[in-house]
Structures are given as C-alpha cells and as structure tokens.
Design a protein around this motif. Structure first.
Motif, PDB file in Angstrom:
ATOM      1  N   CYS A  87      -1.917   8.627 -10.573  1.00  0.00           N
ATOM      2  CA  CYS A  87      -2.493   7.945  -9.426  1.00  0.00           C
ATOM      3  C   CYS A  87      -3.677   7.120  -9.921  1.00  0.00           C
ATOM      4  O   CYS A  87      -4.056   7.179 -11.090  1.00  0.00           O
ATOM      5  CB  CYS A  87      -2.955   8.953  -8.373  1.00  0.00           C
ATOM      6  N   VAL A  88      -4.294   6.394  -9.021  1.00  0.00           N
ATOM      7  CA  VAL A  88      -5.369   5.502  -9.430  1.00  0.00           C
ATOM      8  C   VAL A  88      -6.576   6.272  -9.951  1.00  0.00           C
ATOM      9  O   VAL A  88      -7.277   5.817 -10.862  1.00  0.00           O
ATOM     10  CB  VAL A  88      -5.761   4.578  -8.258  1.00  0.00           C
TER      11      VAL A  88
ATOM     12  N   GLU B 162       0.840  -1.199   0.000  1.00  0.00           N
ATOM     13  CA  GLU B 162       0.000   0.000   0.000  1.00  0.00           C
ATOM     14  C   GLU B 162       0.872   1.244   0.000  1.00  0.00           C
ATOM     15  O   GLU B 162       1.863   1.340   0.731  1.00  0.00           O
ATOM     16  CB  GLU B 162      -0.907   0.000   1.230  1.00  0.00           C
TER      17      GLU B 162
ATOM     18  N   GLY C  59      -1.871   1.937  -7.251  1.00  0.00           N
ATOM     19  CA  GLY C  59      -3.052   1.661  -8.053  1.00  0.00           C
ATOM     20  C   GLY C  59      -2.886   1.968  -9.518  1.00  0.00           C
ATOM     21  O   GLY C  59      -3.707   1.546 -10.331  1.00  0.00           O
TER      22      GLY C  59
ATOM     23  N   ASP D 135      -4.659  10.228  -2.178  1.00  0.00           N
ATOM     24  CA  ASP D 135      -4.294   9.345  -3.287  1.00  0.00           C
ATOM     25  C   ASP D 135      -3.698   8.083  -2.683  1.00  0.00           C
ATOM     26  O   ASP D 135      -2.609   8.104  -2.101  1.00  0.00           O
ATOM     27  CB  ASP D 135      -3.268  10.009  -4.219  1.00  0.00           C
ATOM     28  N   SER D 136      -4.420   7.008  -2.792  1.00  0.00           N
ATOM     29  CA  SER D 136      -3.990   5.751  -2.187  1.00  0.00           C
ATOM     30  C   SER D 136      -4.240   4.614  -3.158  1.00  0.00           C
ATOM     31  O   SER D 136      -5.116   4.693  -4.026  1.00  0.00           O
ATOM     32  CB  SER D 136      -4.761   5.467  -0.883  1.00  0.00           C
ATOM     33  N   GLY D 137      -3.475   3.560  -2.995  1.00  0.00           N
ATOM     34  CA  GLY D 137      -3.660   2.371  -3.827  1.00  0.00           C
ATOM     35  C   GLY D 137      -2.577   1.360  -3.550  1.00  0.00           C
ATOM     36  O   GLY D 137      -1.675   1.569  -2.724  1.00  0.00           O
TER      37      GLY D 137
ATOM     38  N   SER E 268       0.046   5.377   0.179  1.00  0.00           N
ATOM     39  CA  SER E 268      -1.019   6.383   0.291  1.00  0.00           C
ATOM     40  C   SER E 268      -0.425   7.739   0.653  1.00  0.00           C
ATOM     41  O   SER E 268       0.620   7.822   1.337  1.00  0.00           O
ATOM     42  CB  SER E 268      -2.050   5.954   1.341  1.00  0.00           C
TER      43      SER E 268
END
Length: 1313
Positions: free
Chosen positions: A726-727, A681, A718, A753-755, A683
């Motif tokens: 980003c995703v 992960e 992501g 912004d996470s993935g 993020s």
C-alpha cells in the motif's frame, strides 16, 4: 482449360509454356478464351442494319468482311447488337473496335446480359457505373476486363455515344470460358422440395458451408432449412425480395427469430449467389457480393445439422413439408454442402436425398417483358383499343418504383375536354377525372406503394361504375358511380407525356413516373412490348424495354452509424437524426473526441457526449467533463462508487464485487489510450480485516484491472504495480513497520489504506475480491472511485514544418467509399499543401491556395472535383484554424473554422471508389513543391490520429510539437484572467481576477448575515507600535493610492446598508453604501482633518432584491461611477486625491469602528444582509480570498459566511433555502479513521450512528477549543500590531498557496469562525 495449344508446332518447351500459362498462380483455370470469332452469322441479331453488308454477323473483331463491321440504319440510342453464345458461358472481358476503314466507332456503350434473350440485366461497375469507354478511332482495340465475371448465354451491346463525324460502327469480341452447372427447378407447390439427410453423429468439423445460386419471380419463399436435434434449426427465406436468416425452435410452425437480413430485389428473375458459412463462433452470410457476419446464438454451441431441406421447411423424420408462407418457386443451381453437390446426388437418386413433388432438373423460365421508365422524358404511347361492346374500359399493369409520386397513365375522354389521370401521390394510387378545370371524380387506393415491390393495378369502367384495384385483394380498392362514359378517346400515355405534344394534347400536371412496368393489358389483352421495341406498335421515348432497371440504393446501405436509408429512383438519403453523426452518409461525428476539445471550444464543466474515434465505429458516450483551472478531467462512472461497508456473513469467506461502467468496453479502452493520465481511487477501511498481508505471503485481497476481464493485481492504491504494498509501505509510515499496509496490522482500531491507481495498463478496476472478512470481529468498508482521465494526446499531437521542401510521409490512405480528414493549422505563409495522396489516376489533396482560401480537391475517376471555402480574414495570422473535409459517394464537403460548409455533389452514376497507391504526404507533395510552412496539429483520417510527433522526430526539417496557443485561445480567459502557455495547451490564471473557474468565468459570491464580517488586511508598517508619531510617511508609500478601481455586484433588501469600507492608518477612509433612499453613496475621506465627501448616485431603488453591478474608478480627484447599464456619473473631489497608508478592507459588519463618523459607525454596526459577488479592489479580490483561500490569505472572517450562486443573474431568489454544505459535512474518515458509510449500504447502521455521535461530540469540543485559541491569537495580534508574514498567492499578491482543490465552487459552503 482451353485447347488453343493446337496452334503449337509440337515443341515440348512450347507446350510446357502454354500449359503453364493456362493456369494462374493459384492453380485456378484461366478464363480468357475468345467467344465470338467462331460463331455463325445466325448467332448475331441487331435492332437494324444499314445494309446487308453492314449486317450484325460482320461485327467480329479484326475482321474486314462485308463493310468491315455492323452499322444500324439510324444512329441513335435505341440501337443494339446482340450475340447468342449458344449456352450459358462465363464472360470475363469485352473488346470493341470501330468499323474497318471508316469514321464509324463508339465512344461509350452499355452491356446487357441474359440467359433467355429476354429480361436483360445491365452490367454495372462498382454497383454504379453503367457505361464502358469505347474507341477513339476505327482500328484500335479497347478491351475492358469485367470486375466480376458475368454468366449468361446472350450479350447485348447498346451504343451510347459515337464519333460525331461518323455513325455507329462496331466490331467486338468477348472472352471467357465454358460454364457448367447442375440446375433444379421447384414449382412452389406444397410438396415440391429436396431433403438431404446427414449421417448420424457429430460432423467433426468446425466449418460448414452451404452455397447455391437461385433465381425467382416471387418475392417470398423458403430456400433452405437446416434442422438439428430438438427441432432447432436455421432457415433462409425470401421475404419481400430480401433474404432473411431465421432461427427456429421447436416446431417449424412456431414464430422464428430473425438473425439477419441481406440483399434486396432478389425476385428479379436473375441469378443470385448465396452462401452460409458456419464457423466456431459466428456465421458468415453472403448474398452476391455482400457479406454479413452474425454471432452464433448460444443455442448453437453444440448444434449439428441432421437434415437439410431445400425449397421448404420440413421436419426431420417427416415426409410432409410444412407450408410456411410460401415454398420456393424458381430455379436453384450448384447446391453444395461442404463441397458435396446435392443436385447431382438427387439426379443419381442417392438414398440420402429425397425428392418430393414437381421437381425438374432444368430451369424453365416464364417470359415476362418489362419496361423501364428512367425519366424525365420517358413515356409510352399506345393506341386506345376499340371500345368494347359495353362501352367500358379495362386497363391493367404492374409497376414498381421508389418514388412517392408520378404519373402512371393518362388519356382523354370522348367528351370534349375530359381527361383521366391515374397517378401516385404520397405513395398512394389516385385517379382524377377532370373537365373544364374541375374534378368530376376522385378515388384513391393502396398505401406505401413506393417500396420497390411489384404492385398490380386494375382500372375498370362498366355500366356506370368506375373501380381501381391495387394488388387484388391485398392492397384495397375504390369505386364510384359516374354519369358520363369513361372510355379512351385516342391514345393512352403511360409514365408521362411527349415534350412537344401540340397534336396529341397529352397533359401531365404531375411528376413523371420513374420505375418499371410489366404485364400491360388493354381490354384484357396483353400488350406485346417486343412489338413496341421493334416500333411496330405505339410510340415511346427514353425507355429500356425488356428489362427492369430498378436499383436498390439502400442495399447495402451507404448510411453509416445506423443512419436510416430512404431513396427515390435516382438518389438515396440518409436520416442521421438521433445517431450523433452528420453528413450525406452519417459519416462524421457531431461530437468532439475528448473533454479537452470541448474546453477549447469554450465549454465549461458539464455532461457531454464524447466520440473518442470521431467517424470510426465506436459510438458516442455520455461523460462528465470536470474542467478545472489545472486540468480537464473526463469522469467515467461505474455502478458502485460509494463507500460500502462489509460485515462477516455465515459461510462467506470472500466478498467479490464486479464494476460495470457506464461506457462500452471499446469506448473505455479508447479513452484510456488517448489520455495523458488516468487515475482511480482505491480505498479500504478496516478493523481486524487484513488486506495484503506481506509481500512474501499470498494476499488476502486483490483486484482485477485492465482490458477485458482484467488481470489480477495485488498492489493497492498509491503503490507500484507488482509491489504487493500500500502507499504507506512505499512511504515507510505504516502503523506497523513490519507490514506494508495499515490494515495488515490487524488492529481493533479503525485503519485505512487509500490511494490512487495511476498505472494506465491496469485501469480500469474491473473486480475486487476481499478475503479477510470471515472472522466475527472483522469489519471493513471499500470504495472504488470513478475512472478519471485528463489530457488528450491526439488533440495536441503536432508537427512544425519550417521549410517548403519538408514533409512527413505515411502509408497510403484508404478511404475508398468514405473519407474524412480533419486537422488544425497555423501559419504565416500565404499558401502551401497540407496533405496529398496520389493514385494512378485518382488523387486527394487539401491545400491553402491563398491567404484566405482552403481548397479540397480529389478525383475518383470522374474527373477532378474541387470544394473551397473563402475566409473574410487572413488565415496566415499564426492562429489555429480548423479544417474538416469529407468525401463520400454522395458529395464532398469542406468546413473551415465555423464558416458555412461548402459542398459539391458527386455524379449520380459516377465512379465511387477512391483508389490510391502512393505514400500519404503531410505538409508537402511528392514533387517537393508548394510545401506548407507552419504547424499542423490533431490530424485525423477516418477517425484515426496520425502520430505526427513520432514521425517528426526522425524527419529532417520537421520538428515535433508546436508551441504558442494563447494567440488562438487567450480570448477564452475572461474577467482579467491571464492566458498562460503550456506545452500542450494553455490555462487561465485567475489570480488577478475576482472570478474563478477554468476560464475565470465563475462568479465568486457569498450570502451575508447581519453578523458576517470579512476583513482583508493590507501590508502593515514595520514596528508600527513602537513610535507611531515618529514614523515618516515614506513607510506608507507603497500603500498610498492616487486612484482606485472598484467593482462588485450585490443583491439586498436592506436600506440603509454598508457594502464596503476601506480604512487607513491616517484615519482616511472610503465607504460604499446604500442610503435610506435606496440610492448608492460613495464617501471619500482623503483628509483626516475634514469631513468625508459624499458622492450620491441618481439611480434609484437599489435595495429591491435584484442583482446590481457597481463600478467605481478614481484617478486623483476625478471619480466615475456606473451602476448596471445606467449612464456613467462623474464627480470631482476637493481633497488632494491621495489615499494614504490603507490598512484594511471590510465587507459586512465593521468591528472596532472608533475611527468611523457617527452616522457611518451606526450603519457599520448593523452589518449587511444580502449577497456580495465578484468584489474587486484594484488587484485584490477579498471575497474570493475569504471563500477559496481562508487559511492562506490575510483575511479575518467572523460570523456566518455562505458561498452560493446568489451573485448569478440566473439566481431568481437568493434568499430561499440554500443547499449549504458545511465544512464539517465533508465525507471521509474521521476520529480514529472510521469511514462514514452510506446508510443504505451499511450493515451496522446503529453501531455506526452511535460512534458518529461520539466522534461528533469530540470534534465539537476540539473545534470550540481551537476557536478560543484562534480568537486569543487574533486579539494578541491586533493589540501588538506586529508585522504579519505575507505569502504570495495566485489570487492576490500576498501569498502563493492554493487550497482550492478540495473546495467546490458549485456547492455553497458556510464558514463559522
């Protein structure tokens, strides 16, 4: 180059051929000239001769002089033939032949070499084999080329075996060439040394080599010291017979730092080769045939040698050497520095070489005759010297051994029945004087005397005092007074006693001595052991005289993976404790190679040691294995996996962070390589902090990932590698469509912004650089999660062989000294070869020889050896079976499944190296016979997995993969869990089980309060509210039960208490309760017109706070009830046995109890306080549905419902304060996306706290509103009683959605609805 070209006739082409044949392809001079044929008879000696015509001078190959060869007077193992080559010579081969025209020849023999005619050294092949094969007749020649050339002047051949129909007879030849050398002798004095000063300035080379040969009798001394600027230097020193490489800084007298240790028993007065090579980044230290690589310390990056001292440590610029411990005492030969012969320079008085002290350019050796006691029938008997005038005794000797125990000396006393024993016990020297069965005197001295070093012993008795001294002043002594004379009556026996000793009366209650002795003295007179050898003095048996045959079996150590080596005279032992490996040489790992393997052993989630390459060099690592129903995850943590906040700091434009993983680099890369999928992960939470900007511009932030320090990556979790997105950019839903990341919108509101990073070539994340944090209003937080991987490509790599003639072939298997082979197989055939690899004579094979036997066979030159394991059940049952075979220098072992390990010891002095040269055949043989039909999986050789699937794709008759695993692993699925096949493995479907977890083994439990209610609604009839009385009973036919299967566990102190209540649309019911007498009652009301039938159990005290398990089974009118392990109780009902149109099942408080009987209604209103676990009603698991799938199952929850482990038998106090985790406690972003950050790591705790309070208030209001709307919806549903849309589920037959991914069964949760 030899000059045998004298035989040529001068033809030019013949000369050219001869010249070409005199050189090898590498340009080195060949060394195969004859050495014996031209020697005079005076160069030959022997132990004896049968007659003058059988003299040793006739023992020349292919000669018929005399009687056609040498034969001794008697044929036994104490005979020998010796040849003096006149000078030290390089010997490369030996050839033997029997005595001409006779039945006399040798079948095996030993070779000894010496420079002086004394202190012989036995030549050994492979460091183990001592004997050479001889002849099979009198005329044929058997030549043996030495694996390592010997440098010696004298050669001695000792017959071991001979033609049983004849006697010892021998002709021989040796082959080699002259050997030249420059020698220097140092006497060990304080000033005896050489010093070579190098030219000033950098040497201009990245490679430096110092090489030499040395021989010494002293176990300590400085050989070489190389010194550079500032006193920084390297020393090569002998310490207790081992060579040490030491780093010295500052003054030479300062304490050095040890860099390496190599070699052993280097004080044996034999030549030893030494080389030290310095390359750009490392040192190669070589002693004899063994090399060790050492990383160069940082101090030597720019270090240049300025002076090389030989024999001592001497500071640069000083004419006086520093005496550190001892200076070297012995001889040096061919001392070369970068090819420059320093001894030759010293001879010619070169100005760069300074000679100090007593230095001679020859090697004068002192003669010290040793004797070896190889045991177990070894002894030396010497006559007792005439008693001295004082009537005393003086015996002295030196010994060396690896054994802790053994008799050194014994003799009788003049007094009748008195005996003296001097012996080793627990590596201490002890003396006992016995008479008439009792000890008159006991003394002990010394310790750790089994260290292989020479130790001196002195035994003296004078004037009524007895003393023993070990190692003079260093080892200690002991003494005592005695009132009886201690002198020798008859003979002294060293090392042991004769086997048949009726006359001599030698008694040995101890072990025999195995070791060496030298410098034997009786009454201060040295014993001439050469006279003993010539049988002119004393008697002996099974001795090797004029040599010490000690072998250090722990140098180099055969113990792998850091195992600690210890030894006796004949064997070595490896202590593997605490290393993670097992076996005779600590070769095989005791751990599995992946979490996947642990799962298939039946293990559940937890911390495990993983050895990713099995017996390979990578060490085991501790990881967390998270075994879920879908995947088995290996979790690798690093030092910063928390959400970490950032605030602007003055002068800081970028923030970079490095992640250190709990595993070593090679472990990390191996895990990623063998996994099917890895993810991590990544993020970023931001407020006015941009992340990547746009793909056309330079990114503000980036991260480094992949092997080593990692490569720069500019995409985010992501997204795809290289996309600089980003995703949200990939999905097209960023908050600002002009950007490809939410944070790049640069807004004042929190964004995220996470993935997951899933590109395995870019994992793991090594470093993170965040660039847009310098503005005053910028605020951000980041998180890099642990590395998570699942799947094991090696574990499931399989091939199916459908014909006996089919096979896979791979390159030759190299397992010369140690080899381990492991694999899994399943078959329906009764026999077949799993694996085979052949050499010229050697081979290795594993096969299924019958339906119940697996055989591991091999030959390394000692003849075939076989290990087998017999199974009590057939192995051709089409289930997976595991085979693990290992062969090392000590033993061979074979393990099948979990059966006891079968072992076969290797010969103590046998061949060691397994030499194979053909292809490795899997599933068959080179002859295409006895092939294997079935599946082979997870085949590993020395920790390396062979890719069976890749080879099977291109091989006819073999198919990649092998389905069908539930037959082998299905038993792991518990509690009605169903095994479901996968291409690679299986998983347990727990949908029909009241349990959960990877094996449906985890109990689903909840703590109930008085207001808690869980109501599970069964199928409702269509349009029931329109005309209830007019509906035919057929509508309820699918919910009419003629039997139930109910099970649950509970724990409570409440009495009475209602545990479970099932209602019907026909006012029929079933109730399970504890009555006021703490007994269980089952109330069936299967006829609405009659009262309920009450079934009471006889089991007492069920409301005692302990866990109880209840099982109820009904079939029509027959009911059985069992509580815990109590006997089953059977009942009969009087009603018709049908439970019509069941409506709902309630756990805990029952709401709307109009249909209940009066007494049951009162009990239902009280609710239940306690624990309910693994509740199951036929195929329904209502408690599991409520806890794990509350939003997708037909359950209504009211009141507090706390998930816990209270239903576990290990839970002693379920009512203690529980570690509850509320639904509102989950971490992550809330509100507008602001992260909840660990307070310790945040720089804005106060502001974050205020924001959190505000958000909490908003959330609370939203929750109350949602709850109000939900209650209204339920009220409307209950009033309208309209049909509910039921969805299929894996856990119950009414819905199929699962939301267990975010619900951990390990942490209690509390639901407030």
């Amino acid at each position: 180059m030899g000059f045998r070209s004298k035989r040529s006739v001068g033809i030019i082409t013949r000369v050219l051929l001869l010249l070409c044949s005199s050189y090898g392809t590498t340009g080195e001079e060949v060394c195969d000239g004859v050495l014996v044929s031209n020697l005079p008879p005076s160069s030959f000696r022997s132990s004896s001769q049968l007659s003058s015509s059988h003299a040793p001078g006739f023992a020349k190959l292919n000669r018929r002089d005399g009687a056609g060869g040498w034969s001794p007077l008697t044929s036994d193992r104490y005979q020998w033939l010796e040849v003096d080559l006149g000078e030290r010579t390089k010997i490369t081969a030996v050839a033997t032949q029997g005595r001409y025209g006779s039945s006399d020849w040798l079948t095996s023999y030993l070779l000894m070499f010496s420079d002086t005619g004394h202190n012989w050294k036995q030549y050994r092949q492979e460091d183990s084999i001592g004997s050479f094969p001889g002849n099979s007749n009198a005329d044929s020649v058997v030549q043996y080329k030495l694996q390592q050339p010997a440098i010696a002047r004298f050669l001695r051949l000792i017959p071991l075996d001979w033609n049983p129909s004849g006697r010892i007879g021998l002709r021989l030849e040796t082959y080699g060439c002259p050997y030249t050398s420059d020698v220097v002798s140092l006497d060990g004095g304080s000033s005896s040394s050489l010093a070579y000063r190098l030219s000033p300035g950098p040497q201009g080379t990245s490679r430096e080599v110092v090489s030499l040969k040395f021989k010494t009798l002293r176990n300590s001394g400085t050989l070489l010291h190389a010194e550079g600027e500032g006193g920084l230097g390297l020393s090569l020193e002998l310490e207790r017979g081992k060579l040490l490489l030491l780093l010295r800084q500052g003054t030479p007298s300062s304490e050095p730092r040890r860099l390496a240790s190599l070699g052993s028993l280097l004080d044996d007065q034999h030549w030893h080769h030494l080389a030290l090579e310095r390359r750009s980044s490392h040192l190669n230290l070589t002693v004899d045939k063994h090399m060790q690589r050492i990383q160069i310390p940082a101090e030597f990056n720019s270090w240049d040698i300025e002076q090389l001292s030989v024999g001592t440590v001497q500071s640069r610029g000083s004419n006086k050497p520093v005496v550190f411990k001892r200076n070297f005492h012995g001889c040096l030969e061919n001392l070369l520095y970068n090819g420059l012969n320093l001894i030759e320079l010293a001879k010619h008085k070169d100005l760069k070489v300074t000679v100090m002290g007593n230095v001679t350019f020859s090697c004068a050796e002192s003669v010290s005759v040793a004797v070896t006691f190889p045991g177990p029938q070894s002894f030396l008997q010497l006559p007792g010297a005439t008693a001295s005038s004082s009537g005393g005794l003086s015996v002295g000797f030196e010994f060396r051994t690896w054994n802790k125990a053994g008799l050194l000396l014994t003799f009788d006393l003049p007094q009748e029945g008195g005996v003296v024993w001097l012996y080793l016990s627990e590596a201490r020297l002890r003396i006992q004087i016995h008479k008439a069965g009792r000890a008159l005197l006991e003394l002990s001295a010394g310790s750790a005397l089994n260290d292989g070093q020479w130790h001196s012993v002195e035994l003296n008795s004078r004037r009524g005092r007895l003393s023993i001294t070990v190692d003079k002043e260093e080892g200690g002594s002991a003494q005592a007074s005695h009132s009886f004379p201690v002198t020798v009556d008859g003979h002294l026996f060293f090392g042991g006693c004769p086997v048949e000793d009726d006359k001599l009366k030698c008694r040995n209650p101890f072990n025999v001595f195995q070791g060496c002795m030298r410098l034997l003295t009786l009454d201060n007179q040295i014993v001439d052991l050469i006279l003993v050898q010539q049988k002119q003095l004393g008697i002996y048996s099974n001795l090797q005289i004029d040599m010490c045959g000690i072998i250090d079996r722990c140098s180099p150590s055969r113990c792998e993976h850091g195992g600690r080596c210890s030894q006796s005279w004949t064997v070595f032992h490896c202590n593997c404790s605490g290393r993670g490996y097992s076996g005779a040489t600590c070769h095989s790992s005791v751990y599995e190679q992946s979490c996947e393997a642990y799962k298939h052993n039946g293990n559940t989630s937890g911390h495990f040691y993983i050895d990713v390459d099995g017996s390979g060099p990578i060490r085991p690592q501790l990881v967390y294995c998270n075994m879920t129903e879908e995947n088995t995850w290996m979790v690798l943590q690093h030092n910063n996996s928390e959400l970490t906040s950032l605030r602007p700091s003055p002068g800081v434009d970028q923030h970079s962070v490095h992640f250190d993983y709990s595993t070593e680099e090679e472990q990390l890369l191996a895990v990623i390589s063998q996994s099917e999928h890895c993810e991590q992960e990544l993020s970023y939470h931001c407020r006015k902090s941009r992340l990547l900007n746009t793909p056309e511009g330079s990114p503000f932030s980036w991260w480094l990932g992949g092997p080593g320090p990692g490569r720069v990556q500019s995409y985010w979790g992501g997204a795809q590698p290289g996309s600089q997105q980003c995703v949200c950019g990939l999905q097209g839903d960023c908050v600002d469509p002009q950007h490809y990341c939410n944070c790049d919108a640069d807004r004042v509101e929190w964004a995220e912004d996470s993935g997951l990073l899933t590109h395995m070539e870019s994992l793991p994340v090594r470093s993170l650089v965040l660039g847009d944090i310098q503005r005053p209003e910028s605020e951000a937080a980041y998180r890099v999660g642990p590395l998570r991987c699942h799947g094991d490509k090696n574990f499931w790599n399989a091939a199916f062989f459908d014909k006996e003639t089919s096979y896979l072939h791979f390159p030759t298997f190299h397992g010369e000294l140690s080899a381990d082979i492991s694999f899994m197989f399943k078959t329906t055939a009764s026999s077949g070869v799993f694996l085979e690899n052949l050499g010229i004579k050697d081979f290795i094979r594993i096969e299924l020889s019958s339906s119940t036997r697996v055989v591991f066979s091999f030959d390394v030159g000692n003849g075939p050896l076989e290990v087998h394991v017999e199974s009590s059940v057939p192995l051709n049952d089409n289930r997976w079976h595991r085979v693990r075979a290992e062969r090392n220098v000590k033993e061979a072992s074979l393990r099948l499944d979990e059966l006891p390990v079968a072992t076969q010891e290797a010969p103590t002095d046998g061949h060691l190296h397994l030499q194979l040269n053909s292809q490795l055949f899997i599933g068959g043989t080179a002859s295409r016979q006895k092939g294997f039909r079935g599946c082979i999986r997870s085949l590993q050789l020395n920790g390396v997995t062979l890719d069976l699937e890749e080879r099977a794709r291109i091989t006819p008759g073999v198919r990649p993969g092998c389905p069908g695993h539930c037959s082998s692993y299905g038993s792991l699925c518990q509690n009605q869990g169903r095994c479901v096949e996968r291409a690679n493995g299986f998983h347990c479907d727990c949908s029909l089980s009241a349990y959960t977890g990877v094996f449906c083994h985890t109990e689903v439990s909840a703590s109930f309060k008085s207001g808690t209610s869980v109501s599970y609604t069964f199928k409702e009839p269509y349009e029931l509210s329109r005309n209830i009385s007019a509906l035919p009973s057929s509508i309820y036919s699918d919910m009419t039960l003629r039997g139930e299967n109910i099970s649950l566990s509970f724990r409570t102190n409440q009495s009475p208490a209602l545990l479970l209540y099932v209602s019907s649309y026909y006012r029929e019911s079933l109730a399970l309760l504890i009555n006021k007498h703490d007994k269980l009652e089952v109330r069936y009301k299967l006829d609405s017109s009659r009262d309920a039938e009450v079934l009471r159990s006889r089991v007492k005290s069920l409301a005692d706070g302990h866990l109880h398990t209840v099982s109820i089974r009904r079939l029509t009118d027959s009911v059985s009830l069992q509580i815990d392990q109590n006997p089953r109780e059977d009942f009969n009902l009087t009603s018709d046995g049908e439970f019509n149109a069941i409506k709902s099942l309630v756990l805990g408080r029952v709401h709307g109890s109009d249909d209940l009987d009066t007494d049951l209604s009162r009990l239902a209103s009280l609710g239940f306080t306690g624990c309910l676990s693994v509740v199951r009603f036929n195929s329904i698991s209502p408690l599991k549905a409520a806890l794990l799938h509350p939003h997708t199952s037909p359950v209504i929850i009211s009141g507090p419902l706390v998930q816990s482990n209270c239903g576990s038998s290990a839970s002693a106090n379920p009512y203690a304060a529980e570690n509850t985790h509320h639904l509102s406690d989950q971490s992550g972003s809330v509100g507008s996306g602001q992260p909840l950050v660990n307070a310790i790591r945040t720089d804005s705790a106060l502001i974050g706290g205020v924001i959190a309070v505000v958000i909490f208030v908003i959330l609370t209001g939203l929750a109350i509103t949602a709850r109000f709307l939900y209650r209204r919806k339920e009220t409307y549903r209950n009033q309208e009683v309209k049909g509910v849309k039921q969805e299929d589920s894996q856990d119950f037959p009414f819905n199929n959605q699962t939301d267990s991914q975010n619900v951990s069964t390990e942490n209690p949760k509390e639901y407030f609805i």
